[in-house]
Write a protein that holds these residues in place. Structure first.
Motif, PDB file in Angstrom:
ATOM      1  N   UNK A   1       0.789  -1.135  -0.070  1.00 12.13           N
ATOM      2  CA  UNK A   1      -0.208   0.010   0.086  1.00 12.13           C
ATOM      3  C   UNK A   1       0.905   1.220   0.179  1.00 12.13           C
ATOM      4  N   UNK A   2       1.827   1.504   1.068  1.00 10.74           N
ATOM      5  CA  UNK A   2       2.607   2.587   0.966  1.00 10.74           C
ATOM      6  C   UNK A   2       3.787   2.410   0.022  1.00 10.74           C
ATOM      7  N   UNK A   3       4.188   1.300  -0.745  1.00 13.35           N
ATOM      8  CA  UNK A   3       5.287   1.433  -1.648  1.00 13.35           C
ATOM      9  C   UNK A   3       4.938   1.407  -2.809  1.00 13.35           C
ATOM     10  N   UNK A   4       3.729   0.834  -3.131  1.00 13.43           N
ATOM     11  CA  UNK A   4       3.036   0.685  -4.619  1.00 13.43           C
ATOM     12  C   UNK A   4       1.871   1.556  -4.937  1.00 13.43           C
ATOM     13  N   UNK A   5       0.919   1.421  -4.025  1.00 15.99           N
ATOM     14  CA  UNK A   5      -0.292   2.166  -4.274  1.00 15.99           C
ATOM     15  C   UNK A   5      -0.432   3.370  -3.306  1.00 15.99           C
ATOM     16  N   UNK A   6       0.567   4.055  -3.437  1.00 16.47           N
ATOM     17  CA  UNK A   6       0.675   5.350  -2.401  1.00 16.47           C
ATOM     18  C   UNK A   6       0.118   6.237  -3.308  1.00 16.47           C
ATOM     19  N   UNK A   7      -0.016   7.495  -2.729  1.00 15.47           N
ATOM     20  CA  UNK A   7      -0.771   8.764  -3.266  1.00 15.47           C
ATOM     21  C   UNK A   7      -0.397   9.136  -4.748  1.00 15.47           C
ATOM     22  N   UNK A   8       0.682   8.909  -5.385  1.00 17.99           N
ATOM     23  CA  UNK A   8       1.362   9.170  -6.432  1.00 17.99           C
ATOM     24  C   UNK A   8       1.556   7.760  -7.426  1.00 17.99           C
ATOM     25  N   UNK A   9       0.743   6.758  -7.012  1.00 20.22           N
ATOM     26  CA  UNK A   9       0.746   5.723  -7.703  1.00 20.22           C
ATOM     27  C   UNK A   9       0.488   5.732  -9.189  1.00 20.22           C
TER      28      UNK A   9
ATOM     29  N   UNK B   1       0.103  -3.556  -8.461  1.00 21.26           N
ATOM     30  CA  UNK B   1      -0.085  -4.996  -7.520  1.00 21.26           C
ATOM     31  C   UNK B   1       0.746  -6.022  -8.228  1.00 21.26           C
ATOM     32  N   UNK B   2       0.606  -6.210  -9.842  1.00 23.15           N
ATOM     33  CA  UNK B   2       1.639  -7.095 -10.249  1.00 23.15           C
ATOM     34  C   UNK B   2       3.149  -6.852 -10.105  1.00 23.15           C
ATOM     35  N   UNK B   3       3.343  -5.544 -10.265  1.00 23.37           N
ATOM     36  CA  UNK B   3       4.766  -5.326  -9.906  1.00 23.37           C
ATOM     37  C   UNK B   3       5.366  -5.568  -8.331  1.00 23.37           C
ATOM     38  N   UNK B   4       4.641  -5.443  -7.564  1.00 23.32           N
ATOM     39  CA  UNK B   4       4.531  -5.845  -6.156  1.00 23.32           C
ATOM     40  C   UNK B   4       4.757  -7.363  -5.942  1.00 23.32           C
ATOM     41  N   UNK B   5       3.993  -8.087  -6.582  1.00 18.91           N
ATOM     42  CA  UNK B   5       4.064  -9.542  -6.585  1.00 18.91           C
ATOM     43  C   UNK B   5       5.157 -10.166  -6.972  1.00 18.91           C
ATOM     44  N   UNK B   6       5.707  -9.499  -8.189  1.00 19.52           N
ATOM     45  CA  UNK B   6       7.042  -9.955  -8.942  1.00 19.52           C
ATOM     46  C   UNK B   6       8.277  -9.477  -8.347  1.00 19.52           C
ATOM     47  N   UNK B   7       8.094  -8.518  -7.603  1.00 21.26           N
ATOM     48  CA  UNK B   7       9.299  -7.576  -6.996  1.00 21.26           C
ATOM     49  C   UNK B   7       9.721  -7.849  -5.801  1.00 21.26           C
ATOM     50  N   UNK B   8       8.716  -8.349  -5.125  1.00 24.00           N
ATOM     51  CA  UNK B   8       8.856  -8.687  -3.405  1.00 24.00           C
ATOM     52  C   UNK B   8       8.731  -9.847  -2.942  1.00 24.00           C
TER      53      UNK B   8
ATOM     54  N   UNK C   1       7.970 -10.032   0.905  1.00 19.67           N
ATOM     55  CA  UNK C   1       6.651  -9.791   1.333  1.00 19.67           C
ATOM     56  C   UNK C   1       5.410 -10.450   0.524  1.00 19.67           C
ATOM     57  N   UNK C   2       5.669 -10.459  -0.852  1.00 18.76           N
ATOM     58  CA  UNK C   2       4.275 -10.946  -1.478  1.00 18.76           C
ATOM     59  C   UNK C   2       3.925 -12.165  -0.879  1.00 18.76           C
ATOM     60  N   UNK C   3       4.744 -13.160  -0.477  1.00 22.93           N
ATOM     61  CA  UNK C   3       3.961 -14.668  -0.267  1.00 22.93           C
ATOM     62  C   UNK C   3       3.154 -14.290   0.864  1.00 22.93           C
TER      63      UNK C   3
ATOM     64  N   UNK D   1      -1.710 -14.124  -5.239  1.00 23.82           N
ATOM     65  CA  UNK D   1      -1.448 -15.684  -5.020  1.00 23.82           C
ATOM     66  C   UNK D   1      -1.353 -16.224  -6.369  1.00 23.82           C
ATOM     67  N   UNK D   2      -2.031 -15.795  -7.479  1.00 22.08           N
ATOM     68  CA  UNK D   2      -2.255 -16.414  -8.900  1.00 22.08           C
ATOM     69  C   UNK D   2      -0.681 -15.884  -9.304  1.00 22.08           C
ATOM     70  N   UNK D   3      -0.393 -14.673  -9.374  1.00 21.88           N
ATOM     71  CA  UNK D   3       0.838 -14.168  -9.965  1.00 21.88           C
ATOM     72  C   UNK D   3       1.963 -15.082  -9.354  1.00 21.88           C
ATOM     73  N   UNK D   4       2.080 -15.377  -7.993  1.00 21.53           N
ATOM     74  CA  UNK D   4       3.184 -15.986  -7.277  1.00 21.53           C
ATOM     75  C   UNK D   4       3.052 -17.507  -7.875  1.00 21.53           C
ATOM     76  N   UNK D   5       1.980 -18.073  -8.080  1.00 24.67           N
ATOM     77  CA  UNK D   5       1.848 -19.440  -8.676  1.00 24.67           C
ATOM     78  C   UNK D   5       2.318 -19.387 -10.053  1.00 24.67           C
TER      79      UNK D   5
END
Length: 118
Positions: free
Chosen positions: A11-19, A30-37, A40-42, A97-101
């Motif tokens: 939320x603060x790192x990817x969907x912050x006020x300037x997202x 959200x996709x960037x978060x799942x693939x870059x973290x 945290x993502x799992x 979850x789908x992206x991580x799978x």
């Protein structure tokens, strides 16, 4: 209070006020978060369920306030057609979850019917 590190990271790192300056859509963020973290993502799905259980008797305005004030969310789920932040968070957890799978999902452009309730 339980520590929501993965959720706060999203939320603060990817969907912050300037997202919108960085991503074409919230689902791109959200996709960037799942693939870059990988740390945290799992953990995101479990944290979403823990959060929603914590606020199970609260109305959506309380959940929205917590997400924006305490966790740094700058995305307006209801303005994007979601009926509630609860519904949106469950869709986000499913998406990650789908992206991580390794199953690239189609980003939901509206709330999923029959979403699981917590």
């Amino acid at each position: 209070m339980k520590d929501f590190k993965a959720l706060e990271n999203l939320l603060a790192g990817y969907l912050h006020e300037d997202w919108r300056d960085e991503y074409e859509s919230a689902w791109s963020a959200i996709r960037d978060f799942a693939l870059s973290e990988p740390t945290h993502a799992p953990a995101l799905g479990a944290e979403v369920h823990d959060l929603l259980e914590r606020f199970s008797d609260e109305d959506d305005a309380v959940v929205a306030q917590f997400l924006t004030s305490d966790l740094g969310l700058g995305y307006a789920a209801e303005a994007d057609g979601w009926g509630s932040y609860r519904e949106w968070l469950l869709a986000v957890a499913d998406q990650v979850d789908e992206l991580l799978r390794g199953q690239p999902p189609e980003p939901p452009d509206r709330p999923r019917s029959g979403s699981a309730q917590v």
